[in-house]
Write an enzyme that holds these catalytic residues in place. Structure first.
Site, PDB file in Angstrom:
ATOM      1  CD  GLU A   1      -1.772  -2.405   1.448  1.00 30.51           C
ATOM      2  OE1 GLU A   1      -2.660  -3.265   1.354  1.00 30.51           O
ATOM      3  OE2 GLU A   1      -0.594  -2.667   1.798  1.00 30.51           O
TER       4      GLU A   1
ATOM      5  CG  HIS B   1     -11.440  -7.619   6.504  1.00 30.42           C
ATOM      6  ND1 HIS B   1     -10.640  -8.375   7.331  1.00 30.42           N
ATOM      7  CD2 HIS B   1     -10.947  -7.795   5.255  1.00 30.42           C
ATOM      8  CE1 HIS B   1      -9.713  -8.991   6.620  1.00 30.42           C
ATOM      9  NE2 HIS B   1      -9.870  -8.655   5.354  1.00 30.42           N
TER      10      HIS B   1
END
Length: 668
Positions: free
Chosen positions: A408, A475
């Site tokens: 990322e 998540h």
């Protein structure tokens, strides 16, 4: 680091086909940063500059590199690369003004030393975190490759900085995408005072390249001809055959990490041996031996350098200290952009789910902006885990719809690099939770770069977020408040398909960094008629989605649906204000609803403590107190991680507590 021994205490120069003029140009280039540094060390002792990072002994690397590249090829230096700045002919008076924190410096006094860039000179400066600039180089090189520019990008790293995760990510992305980047590692033996044997367990960086599938070359970093000839040859080849190459430049830092730290930790014999390899003394002796440099020319070159330095210093010192200008400071947080809201050209509309609206907007933005590049994990053939980019690769091609490695930080940095080199970037976080791995790039590079030196960050980061799907603590997080505190970012969080498409289009139009939050629970649960054509929604403008007079509910995202459902269930007459944009947020709309109802509650899915509601409720208490008929209230999720089991998650979310609290507010 390879320690100096008696067998390495001389440099061997080979001019090959270089002319006398080229040799003298390299000599002049070497002399100027050394003479500047000599002067800066005097000024430091006099208290006329605040700090100095020394490149003494390492000048040949910068000078060899900057002379080897074309003037319009980007270089990303670090704090020991003064020669890059002088080699690109940056006006010395501006450089010295930068060191002194003067207005004419490249950062207008907002950052120090070499923490700046200049697009005019194709230089992109570092930030103090050392590793992130490798990813920026990847993005710059990707732009060159996409444009078929046949150009090289060169980025520096120290051996200490190679321990950063950004180092690995930057090299890995460059290797996978075959980007035309030269990674120059200045192998000087120490990271501040930490010797290399305490940094890594290998001898040379040439051992690392093959692990990335990358060529590596080792040069004697104190030999300006070796550096110049090696990088010149590599650059010529890479322009024709794009790929990354790792260049290890063996050298030694003769002064402290920064001047105040000194060099007491360095063994005396090691310092003495490397002093014999001084890049300037040795090259000077070589030029004298082959008859290229005589005493008169040497004196002339040195005198010209000293005069240029003194003249520039007088200009910089004569500049008045900065007079703070509040309006300018606040204005420079963002790149100038005046949004013009675009209405759909046709009245034709289609019922679309939230997820389809986002996909529709993204696709139309790709058509509107041919320089828009999409990057993210699994967004290619797979279409992303939520299928938002399904079919995009076939429609727009793999060059513009790019699957990325699991890194990322590097991809966010590459997005900024694309922006620096004329592109727009959209980076998809597979889940908003995973942005933590790229946090530094967002809050220290994307957010600050325009304020620091006027460079736009034309990057939108899409953030699938939110709980309610029993996905557990990694998540399901609501992490918008992590970024709400950071000046320079813009944050959008739509609650319906119409706004989702229009706000996404608007975010992509705007050349400023955006975090665009998309609640996963809304993707396929709601739909509405929205225009088929391209349109935008005003950034920074809240929406009154329901009117009433009993109280005001201020919220965003999934909170809007919860508020509407509860108002219907309890037959409440309430204003429901959907913020839509969280940064900057709409103070006018908030004040208007407070004046109207006199009772306010803020609803957020995020944990209660330190959330966005805390800031807005505090603002209401400070600025709208005279309109209030009850305490300002707020409700959010529990101050725990998001639990996995459905019953625990239901308890975590604020829905039940919100119902109880709004009834308390109404009864006040």
């Amino acid at each position: 680091m390879e320690p100096a021994t008696s067998s390495t205490t001389q440099l061997t120069f080979d001019r090959k086909d270089l002319s006398d003029e080229q040799l003298l140009t390299l000599y002049k280039s070497l002399i100027l940063p050394r003479r500047i540094e000599e002067k800066m060390l005097i000024l430091l002792r006099q208290g006329r500059i605040s700090k100095w990072f020394s490149g003494w002994g390492q000048e040949a690397i910068s000078i060899g590199a900057v002379n080897a590249l074309q003037e319009d090829e980007f270089i990303l230096p670090m704090h020991r690369n003064l020669g890059i700045f002088t080699g690109r002919n940056i006006p010395l008076e501006r450089l010295f003004a930068q060191f002194q924190g003067k207005k004419s410096g490249f950062t207008k006094g907002r950052d120090r030393s070499f923490h700046f860039g200049s697009i005019e000179h194709h230089i992109v400066g570092m930030i103090s975190h050392l590793g992130p600039q490798l990813a920026l180089a990847d993005g710059i090189a990707l732009a060159n490759k996409l444009s078929d520019e046949k150009k090289v990008c060169l980025v520096f790293s120290g051996d200490g900085a190679s321990s950063e995760g950004d180092f690995h990510e930057g090299l890995n992305v460059a290797a996978v995408w075959k980007l035309p980047v030269i990674f120059v590692i200045e192998h000087n033996g120490y990271g501040l005072s930490t010797p290399n044997e305490e940094q890594f367990a290998f001898k040379n960086f040439t051992d690392k390249g093959p692990g990335y599938g990358m060529e590596t070359v080792k040069v004697q970093g104190n030999n300006v001809l070796d550096v110049f000839q090696t990088i010149s040859s590599l650059a010529q080849d890479i322009r024709k055959n794009p790929r990354p190459v790792l260049v290890e430049a063996i050298t030694f830092r003769m002064r402290g990490h920064e001047e105040a730290s000194g060099t007491k930790y360095v063994p005396k014999d090691l310092m003495e041996e490397w002093s014999k390899l001084d890049p300037i003394d040795n090259f000077e002796a070589y030029l004298e031996d082959i008859g290229v440099l005589d005493a008169e020319t040497k004196e002339k070159i040195n005198q010209e350098a000293k005069v240029a330095i003194q003249d520039a210093l007088e200009i910089a010192f004569n500049e008045e200290p900065i007079s703070p200008n509040l309006e300018e400071e606040l204005k420079d947080i963002y790149f100038p952009f005046d949004q013009e809201v675009i209405q759909a050209k046709s009245s034709k509309s289609t019922e679309k789910r939230f997820v389809d609206a986002i996909s529709d907007g993204l696709s139309q933005s790709m058509e509107k902006f041919p320089n828009l590049i999409l990057m993210g994990q699994d967004i290619g053939e797979y279409g992303g885990v939520f299928k938002i980019t399904d079919g995009f690769k076939n429609q727009f091609g793999g060059e513009r719809v790019r699957n990325t490695p699991l890194c990322e930080s590097a991809i966010l940095g590459a997005g900024l690099g694309l922006s620096i080199n004329g592109y727009k970037a959209m980076v998809e976080m597979q889940f908003a939770d995973f942005v933590s791995v790229g946090f530094n790039q967002i809050v220290n590079n994307l957010a600050k770069i325009h304020y620091r030196w006027g460079q736009k960050a034309d990057v939108v980061v899409r953030m699938p977020t939110g709980a309610g799907m029993a996905a557990g603590p990694f998540h399901s997080q609501s992490n918008e408040a992590w970024f709400f505190h950071t000046p320079g970012l813009k944050i959008v969080y739509p609650s319906n398909p119409y706004d989702a498409k229009g706000l996404l289009n608007a975010a992509i139009e705007d050349p400023n960094p955006y975090l665009f939050f998309e609640h996963k629970g809304l993707y396929r649960s709601i739909s509405e008629e929205i225009p088929d054509d391209y349109y935008t929604v005003e950034i920074g403008k809240a929406k009154l989605v329901q009117e009433g007079d009993q109280a005001s509910i201020i919220t965003y995202g999934m909170g809007v649906l919860w508020a509407k459902q509860l108002a219907e269930e309890l037959s409440l007459s309430v204003d429901i204000v959907d913020l839509r944009t969280l940064l900057p947020w709409d103070k006018e709309a908030v004040e208007k609803t407070v004046k109207k109802t006199g009772k306010v509650i803020f609803l957020q899915e995020d944990c209660l403590t330190g959330g966005i509601g805390a800031e807005i409720c505090a603002w209401i208490s400070e600025h709208c107190f005279k309109y209030l008929d009850a305490p300002v209230m707020r409700e959010g999720s529990l101050d725990t991680p998001v639990p996995f089991a459905p019953n625990l998650e239901k308890q975590f979310l604020p829905i039940t507590r919100f119902k109880e609290k709004i009834l308390t507010l109404l009864d006040y």
